[in-house]
Design an enzyme around this catalytic site. Structure first.
Site, PDB file in Angstrom:
ATOM      1  N   HIS A 101      38.242  47.582  41.788  1.00  0.00           N
ATOM      2  CA  HIS A 101      39.494  47.300  41.078  1.00  0.00           C
ATOM      3  C   HIS A 101      40.037  48.656  40.640  1.00  0.00           C
ATOM      4  O   HIS A 101      39.250  49.567  40.354  1.00  0.00           O
ATOM      5  CB  HIS A 101      39.265  46.507  39.783  1.00  0.00           C
ATOM      6  N   ASP A 104      38.266  50.125  37.758  1.00  0.00           N
ATOM      7  CA  ASP A 104      36.844  50.492  37.898  1.00  0.00           C
ATOM      8  C   ASP A 104      36.701  51.976  38.189  1.00  0.00           C
ATOM      9  O   ASP A 104      35.741  52.605  37.754  1.00  0.00           O
ATOM     10  CB  ASP A 104      36.186  49.773  39.101  1.00  0.00           C
TER      11      ASP A 104
HETATM   12  C1  XLS Z   1      35.468  37.225  39.465  1.00  0.00           C
HETATM   13  C2  XLS Z   1      35.790  37.674  40.817  1.00  0.00           C
HETATM   14  C3  XLS Z   1      36.177  39.139  40.921  1.00  0.00           C
HETATM   15  C4  XLS Z   1      36.856  39.385  42.238  1.00  0.00           C
HETATM   16  C5  XLS Z   1      37.640  40.646  42.274  1.00  0.00           C
HETATM   17  O1  XLS Z   1      34.896  36.184  39.251  1.00  0.00           O
HETATM   18  O2  XLS Z   1      34.718  37.382  41.647  1.00  0.00           O
HETATM   19  O3  XLS Z   1      35.073  39.950  40.740  1.00  0.00           O
HETATM   20  O4  XLS Z   1      35.954  39.407  43.276  1.00  0.00           O
HETATM   21  O5  XLS Z   1      38.633  40.684  41.325  1.00  0.00           O
END
Ligand code: XLS
Ligand code: NI
Ligand code: NI
Length: 440
Positions: A101, A104
């Protein structure tokens, strides 16, 4: 460059007899199945958030994980250290891909322009690391759910300023993903959903969500991004009703707004089970609709009702998941992203390696078993025979659209007895076991 995992050397394949915890027992990256290496079939990816950022916080207590790379005072220094640790980790594990993200890779600043400037700086650094190590970006995405401004959602917020802010963030994240050669761009709903209809104009929220996704498509074209757009379904958490509930819901939504040809889905195991489906059900539905794009590999706990994001170690699940992938002729530009985190009690850096080894081995073994099941047509032949009645006679007429209710009524009147065959579920489950136990 500082080594963050000095005790750990490159993880190698040693085979099923190995007693070495820091070795692969089943993931043999160069082993060929059906003309493709295991590495090419599986396209494993590291999740930046769970692997590098999570430090074991839960609702009842603070951090248990003491990560060296998150200790730097300066924002950019910390972000660089985090990236360095991540690339060392990927190299040592032989993970070719990563996913992130925007928030991140570097922490967010007060003002959007400052956040974007910092993003450019860390992306310079990540780009260099990618060149140096040959690692690739499976997908990028936006975190439009953690900051308090997203309390009521992002593109489905009642506040148009929040819609605009989310748009700016996705624009920048798409630019970065494009610049780093990302093979996909993911949109997980985050807080796109609602808690109560007493304060919600759901019709406007759905429409706005579609408007937003249309802007993503337009911008993709504008910048010439070649990657695949993916939506990641999830039924609940953080909101009670998430708009992207499951694959069927996402498909209906995309079709209503004429967006279906632009998006595929990223299926996460734990999201499937939260929706009351099996992982295989979601993969199967995506596959038969031509929208199986990528996988978030993890597993939930059947006794808990939330997204526990555990590393996948259940061989039944990985086998049946890979069966769908094999039937899909692979994942195209997608891959297997470990959207999984180590348990709070597994707090040593070494646990990160052990967890990935467990997940990679379970999927590698699952792939081998699935491939054999497919080649031997264990289920295919049975299923084929089960639907035989549609190949000739009245069944074929139904398929060919030659008959309606009147013809069928006339036909049914001639039947003296309707005979069914056994579904043989237990026999098939036993055959599946046999393959799980025996495939080497
Ligand atoms: C959350 C999601 C997230 C997505 C990416 O539950 O899995 O991690 O994979 O935003
Ligand atoms: Ni996910
Ligand atoms: Ni999840």
């Amino acid at each position: 460059m500082k080594e963050f995992f000095p005790e750990i050397k490159e993880i190698k394949y040693e085979g099923a007899e190995s007693k070495n915890d820091l070795a692969f027992k089943y993931y043999n990256k160069d082993e060929v199945l059906g003309g493709k290496t295991m590495k090419e079939h599986l396209r494993f990816a590291m999740s930046y958030w769970h692997t590098l950022k999570a430090q074991g916080v839960d609702m009842f207590g603070g951090e248990t994980m003491d990560r060296e790379w998150n200790k730097y005072e300066n924002v950019l220094e910390r972000a660089k250290a985090r990236a360095n640790a991540g690339f060392e980790f990927m190299q040592k594990l032989g993970l070719e891909y990563f996913c992130f993200h925007d928030r991140d890779i570097i922490d967010e600043s007060m003002m959007l322009a400052d956040s974007n400037k910092l993003l450019d700086e860390i992306v310079d650094h990540i780009e260099e690391l990618m060149k140096k190590t040959g690692r690739k970006l499976l997908w990028g995405t936006t975190n439009a759910f953690s900051h308090p401004r997203f309390v009521h959602g992002a593109s489905t917020s009642p506040n148009a300023d929040v819609f605009a802010y989310a748009a700016a963030q996705v624009k920048k994240a798409m630019d970065i993903t494009n610049r780093l050669g990302g093979e996909n761009y993911v949109l997980w709903g985050g807080r796109e959903g609602y808690e109560t209809l007493l304060n919600t104009n759901s019709e406007l929220e759905y429409d706005n969500f579609a408007r937003f996704l249309k802007m993503v498509v337009d911008y993709k074209e504008k910048i010439g991004f070649k990657g695949q757009l993916l939506i990641e379904p999830k039924p609940k958490e953080p909101t009670k009703h998430q708009y992207d509930f499951d694959t069927a819901t996402v498909l209906a939504f995309l079709r209503k707004y004429n967006l279906d040809k632009y998006y595929k889905v990223n299926i996460e195991a734990n999201h499937a089970t939260l929706a009351g489906h099996t992982f295989q059900h979601e993969l199967n539905l995506a596959r038969i609709n031509g929208v199986l794009g990528s996988i978030d590999a993890n597993q939930g706990d059947m006794l808990l009702g939330w997204d526990t994001d555990q590393f996948p170690t259940n061989i039944y699940d990985t086998t049946l998941a890979m069966y769908e992938v094999v039937k899909n002729k692979g994942l195209g530009s997608g891959g297997l992203n470990f959207d999984a985190k180590v348990r709070r009690g597994s707090f040593e850096d070494k646990d990160l390696f052990l967890a990935y080894i467990a997940g990679m081995d379970t999927f590698a073994k699952g792939l081998k078993i699935a491939y054999r099941l497919y080649e031997d047509k264990v289920f295919e032949d049975f299923i084929d025979k089960r639907y035989e009645s549609y190949k000739t006679g009245i069944g074929k007429d139904i398929i060919d659209g030659k008959v309606g209710f009147e013809e069928l009524s006339k036909y049914a009147e001639t039947l003296t007895e309707v005979k069914n065959n056994s579904g043989r579920q237990e026999m098939l489950e036993s055959k599946l076991n046999q393959y799980i136990f025996e495939v080497k």
